[in-house]
Design an enzyme around this catalytic site. Structure first.
Site, PDB file in Angstrom:
ATOM      1  N   ARG A 278      -0.105   5.383  -1.127  1.00 36.55           N
ATOM      2  CA  ARG A 278      -0.199   6.344  -0.033  1.00 36.55           C
ATOM      3  C   ARG A 278       0.994   7.286   0.035  1.00 36.55           C
ATOM      4  O   ARG A 278       0.849   8.451   0.374  1.00 36.55           O
ATOM      5  CB  ARG A 278      -0.334   5.595   1.296  1.00 36.55           C
ATOM      6  CG  ARG A 278      -1.712   4.979   1.524  1.00 36.55           C
ATOM      7  CD  ARG A 278      -1.831   4.455   2.935  1.00 36.55           C
ATOM      8  NE  ARG A 278      -3.160   3.889   3.174  1.00 36.55           N
ATOM      9  CZ  ARG A 278      -3.373   2.818   3.904  1.00 36.55           C
ATOM     10  NH1 ARG A 278      -2.354   2.186   4.459  1.00 36.55           N
ATOM     11  NH2 ARG A 278      -4.587   2.370   4.107  1.00 36.55           N
TER      12      ARG A 278
ATOM     13  N   LEU B 134       0.808  -1.215   0.000  1.00 36.41           N
ATOM     14  CA  LEU B 134       0.000   0.000   0.000  1.00 36.41           C
ATOM     15  C   LEU B 134       0.846   1.272   0.000  1.00 36.41           C
ATOM     16  O   LEU B 134       0.334   2.343  -0.296  1.00 36.41           O
ATOM     17  CB  LEU B 134      -0.924   0.023   1.223  1.00 36.41           C
ATOM     18  CG  LEU B 134      -2.312  -0.593   1.031  1.00 36.41           C
ATOM     19  CD1 LEU B 134      -3.035  -0.677   2.369  1.00 36.41           C
ATOM     20  CD2 LEU B 134      -3.138   0.212   0.044  1.00 36.41           C
TER      21      LEU B 134
ATOM     22  N   VAL C  97      -9.916   7.762  -1.481  1.00 37.93           N
ATOM     23  CA  VAL C  97      -9.273   6.517  -1.925  1.00 37.93           C
ATOM     24  C   VAL C  97      -8.082   6.148  -1.044  1.00 37.93           C
ATOM     25  O   VAL C  97      -7.570   6.966  -0.289  1.00 37.93           O
ATOM     26  CB  VAL C  97      -8.821   6.615  -3.396  1.00 37.93           C
ATOM     27  CG1 VAL C  97     -10.011   6.856  -4.294  1.00 37.93           C
ATOM     28  CG2 VAL C  97      -7.793   7.735  -3.576  1.00 37.93           C
ATOM     29  N   GLU C  98      -7.634   4.886  -1.168  1.00 38.26           N
ATOM     30  CA  GLU C  98      -6.520   4.327  -0.389  1.00 38.26           C
ATOM     31  C   GLU C  98      -6.755   4.485   1.108  1.00 38.26           C
ATOM     32  O   GLU C  98      -5.842   4.750   1.878  1.00 38.26           O
ATOM     33  CB  GLU C  98      -5.186   4.996  -0.787  1.00 38.26           C
ATOM     34  CG  GLU C  98      -4.805   4.827  -2.234  1.00 38.26           C
ATOM     35  CD  GLU C  98      -4.361   3.418  -2.578  1.00 38.26           C
ATOM     36  OE1 GLU C  98      -4.476   2.535  -1.719  1.00 38.26           O
ATOM     37  OE2 GLU C  98      -3.929   3.204  -3.717  1.00 38.26           O
ATOM     38  N   GLY C  99      -8.004   4.331   1.530  1.00 35.82           N
ATOM     39  CA  GLY C  99      -8.354   4.496   2.935  1.00 35.82           C
ATOM     40  C   GLY C  99      -8.899   5.891   3.162  1.00 35.82           C
ATOM     41  O   GLY C  99      -8.201   6.878   2.943  1.00 35.82           O
TER      42      GLY C  99
END
Length: 811
Positions: A379, A375, A501-503
């Site tokens: 991030r 990830l 996005v991405e959390g």
């Protein structure tokens, strides 16, 4: 009096020992020396004997580990073991993913600034710079963002082909597979430049190079999978997507309901093939509608025990061609008119062979760890780059606009009310650029900083929101009327996409930045938790004892350090730097306060602190601000500590110090144990609030940086796409800014003559004619004025449309 002096001296010595984190054995020896001196110099035998007895009763148990374990650690261990919440395998994978880097130094309470400074400045290779100057520049030249987002709702076919042909999808793929093998910094710089031209194009380019099939194959794929897919991905023959998020599993990806059942079936005319029967439903999948190969996350079950004796195998990842029977790609989502390809997909009874699992059969059940370890790219590289590109563009364009646009015969950027958002835009963009570059550099040095990746993702996307909102406010009506001239509107619409996005940012802040960071980056907590889950009782006892006493010493040290640094305003901290020494010192002070407050909060609230998300979120904010200060100090040094850039550094650090202070105080104000909160406030802020926000004078300097062409302005906005044509909005702004500045001395001469009643006129035309007639200006100067006026009118012009055109629009 002598006794009091001895006591005071002993206290100072103990304080110094704690401040410098002296090892326990050294403590013991120094105390023994003090007692020996006491024995020689004082005559009271009874007190001397008493002190030696007390000393030995404490010194022997705490220094002889076998005794210490039996008397202390082993007694405490059962209670700690019960108090520590059970960690699931997915939580364990998340905690162990990635590396601890500068975040560990911040958590230490005593950051080693020389370590940060010694980190090499990230730089581009000649090949990477050539790619930026060549294919990236050409791609930006080709893009018509209004057409993409308003008419076609997609990149044009020639842009798609150019991206494929020139290796934009293979930036992270090694050369041996036909990729570019670019560094993390190059990846970041490319996204910055494209993002300043088109968010749609930036997202299209960055997704295949972050969390997706290419990265997963590089890290975990079999040789056969790499040989087959990586060349096809590098050359754009395959377009990848990765299907993780579903209707019932967003940020909590570990709860995905999508399933795979191990079974045997016919496949490609072969009978009795061992494989997986898949069923899934996904959404928000970027590039999903055009993907030819689909990365998929699902939970794998083995009811017939074909792989072993385990029923629930865990999250698994597979790579599946989208033309496989049973796959439904579905229709498209429309993420706020940004027009990048995004949509749902699903699968019904899709059978795949075992060798389609990423990494092959031996990787079944390892998908969550694989995802957590991968990830970092999205991030720590892609989204921060996208955000920084937007911030730089807003600074460059809005600074120029605020100098060109006039109200009451004055550039609006000279109004103090406008200076405030301009200063914030410049300061935040400087922070973003610093954090983007230092983080990409860390990745290139082999780090995979999972907590820092969450910090930069959350903070840089949030700062982009603030910057673009400020830019919209300054530009007013010209920013809200959509059309080819408006270069802020689509970025404004894109902000929630980057933040989601991405959390989602809310959960990134509360659950990952501190919730994961407190355990992952703390020097002792994870060790204590690991000891509590150790099956061997002897190893568990030894490890827990070592971690426990290290933790006790760590907490005592931070308490005394925080108090001393607060009383002395960190004046005696040895740090690098010139004029910026003050910020190193104060960041060290707040690091001690943060480490102490985090420790005490965890000690009292335990696992409940993670659930008290308002409290953990404030600690996450302190950690984030300290990282931003660190990044800006490093960035300032890497850029040669230029005096003209110092106002940017000063504003950024002052703002971050103030925000850190306020977050700590808000944490303490809401901490449920009031006596402890009161004590922590005295330790951390013994003389009251030391930090204030940047003042108006400093804000004026930052606003002027955006309003005035200079090397500092160029450095702040370096790397964005600046078109040469005045038919392009940013190119028009740049050209007009130069013309307006050239005209300003002439304007001032006319204003002075008018104020002194030497010239007069009902309007600007007659006023200029009178000025020429009376020799205030000449014909050449009049032409400069006219050129500035004509260019300014073009800049402030707003798009309008025929009603029939708007009636046929698809949005």
């Amino acid at each position: 009096m002598t006794i009091y002096l001895c006591i005071a001296l002993a206290i100072l010595i103990f304080w110094a020992l704690a401040y410098f984190r002296t090892p326990l054995l050294v403590w013991t020896n120094i105390i023994a020396v003090i007692l020996a001196i006491h024995t020689i110099t004082l005559t009271s035998v009874a007190s001397t004997v008493f002190l030696w007895i007390v000393f030995l009763l404490i010194a022997i148990p705490v220094n002889v580990t076998s005794i210490r374990r039996r008397l202390v650690s082993d007694k405490i261990f059962p209670f700690i073991k019960k108090a520590i919440p059970k960690i699931s395998q997915t939580e364990k994978d998340a905690l162990e993913a990635g590396t601890v880097w500068w975040d560990g130094e911040i958590f230490s309470g005593k950051p080693k600034w020389k370590k940060l400074i010694a980190t090499p400045e990230p730089t581009l290779t000649a090949q990477e710079q050539a790619f930026l100057d060549g294919p990236v520049q050409s791609l930006c030249d080709m893009i018509d963002d209004w057409k993409i987002t308003h008419e076609d709702f997609d990149l044009s076919p020639d842009v798609w082909q150019y991206i494929k042909d020139n290796g934009f999808f293979g930036m992270i793929i090694p050369k041996e597979y036909g990729g570019q093998a670019f560094s993390a910094l190059a990846h970041s710089e490319i996204v910055v430049k494209i993002a300043s031209r088109s968010t749609t194009a930036a997202v299209t380019v960055m997704v295949p190079n972050s969390l997706g099939p290419a990265e997963l194959l590089l890290n975990y794929g079999t040789n056969e999978q790499k040989a087959h897919y990586l060349p096809r991905l590098a050359h754009g023959e395959d377009i990848p997507c990765f299907a993780l998020t579903g209707p019932e599993a967003g940020s909590d990806a570990s709860s995905i309901p999508d399933t795979g059942i191990v079974c045997r079936s016919e496949f490609n005319d072969e009978k009795d093939v061992l494989g997986i029967r898949l069923n899934w439903e996904k959404r928000y999948i970027t590039l999903g509608p055009v993907a030819t190969v689909l990365g998929l996350a699902f939970k794998l079950y083995d009811p017939d025990q074909l792989l072993g004796d385990k029923y629930d195998i865990g999250i698994t990842l597979a790579l599946i061609p989208t033309n496989t029977p049973g796959i439904n790609i579905g229709r498209r989502h429309m993420p706020l008119n940004i027009a990048f390809q995004n949509g749902p997909n699903s699968g019904k009874d899709v059978f795949i062979p075992m060798d389609w699992i990423i990494g092959g059969q031996e990787r079944v059940g390892q998908g969550w760890r694989m995802l957590m370890e991968s990830l970092a790219a999205g991030r720590s590289i892609s989204l921060p780059a996208l955000s920084t590109g937007g911030g730089k563009l807003a600074c460059r364009a809005t600074g120029a606009y605020a100098r060109i646009r006039k109200q009451f015969r004055t550039p609006i950027g000279r109004f103090e009310g406008v200076e405030e958002p301009l200063a914030r835009m410049a300061g935040y963009t400087y922070q973003m650029e610093a954090a983007r570059k230092i983080t990409a550099g860390a990745v290139d040095q082999g780090e995979h900083p999972s907590v820092i990746s969450a910090i930069v993702k959350y903070n840089l996307t949030a700062r982009m929101r603030t910057i673009i909102t400020d830019a919209m406010d300054v530009q007013g009506g010209s920013a809200i009327c959509m059309g080819p001239r408006n270069i802020l509107g689509r970025i404004y619409q894109a902000i929630p996409v980057a933040i989601t996005v991405e959390g989602a940012n809310i959960l990134t802040r509360t659950l990952i930045t501190f919730g994961q960071g407190a355990i992952r980056c703390h020097p002792y907590i994870l060790k204590e938790m690991q000891a509590a889950t150790e099956s061997d009782p002897i190893i568990a006892s030894v490890n827990f004892d070592k971690a426990l006493f290290g933790h006790i010493g760590f907490t005592i040290s931070n308490a005394l350090r925080a108090l001393f640094l607060g009383l002395s305003s960190a004046a005696f901290v040895l740090t690098p730097g010139g004029k910026e020494k003050y910020f190193y010192k104060q960041a060290t002070r707040l690091s001690s306060c943060f480490a102490l407050t985090s420790d005490i909060g965890i000690l009292i609230l335990g696992g409940a602190l993670k659930r008290k998300e308002k409290l953990s979120g404030r600690l996450a904010d302190v950690l984030s601000q300290l990282y931003l200060i660190s990044a800006t100090l490093k960035h300032f040094r890497d850029q040669g500590q230029k005096s003209t850039d110092y106002p940017l550094l000063q504003w950024s650090c002052e703002d971050a110090l103030y925000q850190s202070q306020e977050s700590l105080l808000e944490f303490l104000r809401n901490f449920p144990n009031r006596p402890v909160a009161w004590l922590l406030k005295i330790i951390c802020f013994p003389l009251g609030r030391p930090f204030t926000p940047p003042d108006d004078i400093l804000g004026h300097k930052l606003a002027d940086i955006l309003l005035t062409p200079s090397n500092t302005r160029d450095r702040l906005t370096n790397g964005i796409y600046i078109p040469e044509s005045v038919n392009e909005t940013l190119g028009r702004l740049e050209d007009t800014l130069q013309k307006v500045i050239a005209a300003e001395p002439i304007e001032n001469a006319i204003k002075t003559a008018q104020r002194n009643k030497i010239i007069q006129g009902r309007d600007r035309t007659t006023l200029i004619e009178d000025a020429i007639g009376k020799g205030i200006i000449d014909q050449e100067q009049m032409q400069i004025l006219n050129a500035a006026d004509l260019a300014s009118k073009e800049v402030i012009k707003v798009d309008d449309f025929d009603p029939d055109y708007l009636g046929t629009c698809r949005t």
